[in-house]
Write an enzyme that holds these catalytic residues in place. Sequence first.
Site, PDB file in Angstrom:
ATOM      1  N   HIS A  71     -24.880  33.715  -6.413  1.00 25.00           N
ATOM      2  CA  HIS A  71     -26.130  33.013  -6.105  1.00 25.00           C
ATOM      3  C   HIS A  71     -27.365  33.865  -6.390  1.00 25.00           C
ATOM      4  O   HIS A  71     -28.474  33.344  -6.473  1.00 25.00           O
ATOM      5  CB  HIS A  71     -26.130  32.494  -4.658  1.00 25.00           C
ATOM      6  N   ASP A  85     -31.790  54.463  -5.760  1.00 27.23           N
ATOM      7  CA  ASP A  85     -33.053  54.199  -5.062  1.00 27.23           C
ATOM      8  C   ASP A  85     -32.878  54.358  -3.560  1.00 27.23           C
ATOM      9  O   ASP A  85     -31.783  54.185  -3.016  1.00 27.23           O
ATOM     10  CB  ASP A  85     -33.546  52.789  -5.374  1.00 27.23           C
ATOM     11  N   ASN A  87     -36.341  54.331  -1.314  1.00 28.82           N
ATOM     12  CA  ASN A  87     -37.550  53.644  -0.882  1.00 28.82           C
ATOM     13  C   ASN A  87     -38.062  52.796  -2.043  1.00 28.82           C
ATOM     14  O   ASN A  87     -38.452  53.323  -3.083  1.00 28.82           O
ATOM     15  CB  ASN A  87     -38.610  54.659  -0.446  1.00 28.82           C
ATOM     16  N   GLU A  95     -34.169  57.670  -9.140  1.00 28.01           N
ATOM     17  CA  GLU A  95     -33.857  56.330  -9.632  1.00 28.01           C
ATOM     18  C   GLU A  95     -33.443  56.331 -11.104  1.00 28.01           C
ATOM     19  O   GLU A  95     -33.919  57.134 -11.897  1.00 28.01           O
ATOM     20  CB  GLU A  95     -35.062  55.395  -9.478  1.00 28.01           C
ATOM     21  N   ASP A 119     -18.485  33.158  -4.680  1.00 25.90           N
ATOM     22  CA  ASP A 119     -19.854  33.679  -4.782  1.00 25.90           C
ATOM     23  C   ASP A 119     -19.810  35.130  -5.246  1.00 25.90           C
ATOM     24  O   ASP A 119     -20.065  36.067  -4.487  1.00 25.90           O
ATOM     25  CB  ASP A 119     -20.560  33.545  -3.431  1.00 25.90           C
ATOM     26  N   SER A 214     -28.340  39.869   0.132  1.00 30.29           N
ATOM     27  CA  SER A 214     -27.320  39.177  -0.640  1.00 30.29           C
ATOM     28  C   SER A 214     -26.839  39.992  -1.821  1.00 30.29           C
ATOM     29  O   SER A 214     -27.616  40.703  -2.461  1.00 30.29           O
ATOM     30  CB  SER A 214     -27.866  37.864  -1.177  1.00 30.29           C
TER      31      SER A 214
END
Length: 266
Positions: A71, A85, A87, A95, A119, A214
């Site tokens: 999704h 990462d 912050n 990063e 999903d 998610s």
Amino acid sequence: MLRLLVFTSLVLYGHSTQDFPETNARVVGGTAVSKNSWPSQISLQYKSGSSWYHTCGGTLIKQKWVMTAAHCVDSQMTFRVVLGDHNLSQNDGTEQYISVQKIVVHPSWNSNNVAAGYDIAVLRLAQSATLNSYVQLGVLPQSGTILANNTPCYITGWGRTKTNGQLAQTLQQAYLPSVDYATCSSSSYWGSTVKTTMVCAGGDGVRAGCQGDSGGPLHCLVNGQYAVHGVTSFVSSLGCNVSKKPTVFTRVSAYISWINNAIASN
């Protein structure tokens, strides 16, 4: 654009419209983690104008592959992943920014029927990640592994810290012990919404996933090792941290063969 399924479709399964799954998860009741605590965690970001915005989490599972929720990548947008990462609002100096080259969504995923499951998606990166102390591959469970009730697990992410709240700027974690299928599928919990291909965790009414979490990992301790047993999928529409409505995850161990085949054929 923040994603964590809110089960809006539960009315189709005999549930009242006042309690349905929602797919936009973030960590509620969690705490900030120290840098590189969970080095397989990634931020999935989409481009709008000239800027990039966090939408979901994910897990680096191969140097060129990330696992996330289907999704999270339903929309036709330009995505990138940020590895290493901590912050989101500042440069941590650790990063790695890599474009998503190809999106492979499970063929049975249906965005109109979240309760059916599936999903899950894998994303091929435009280049290989460089592994170091801040960027590592997530450990996946053996195919078919079922968590015992109350297995120690942690959800991680940059999702909202409370229902309708703001995104976290620093990576958060929350302790969410697993809830077995027999309990989670009982009428006082999620009922028939939850399938055997899902994992439930939490449900204490305090700690949970929320919008923005998610696609991110549920790390569970089995035989002395943390492995990614879940992909954050949905919470109750009543709120992120609702008692007896555990956060629901795609059960990774149910999709090991699909993951391997998707990577091999793409």
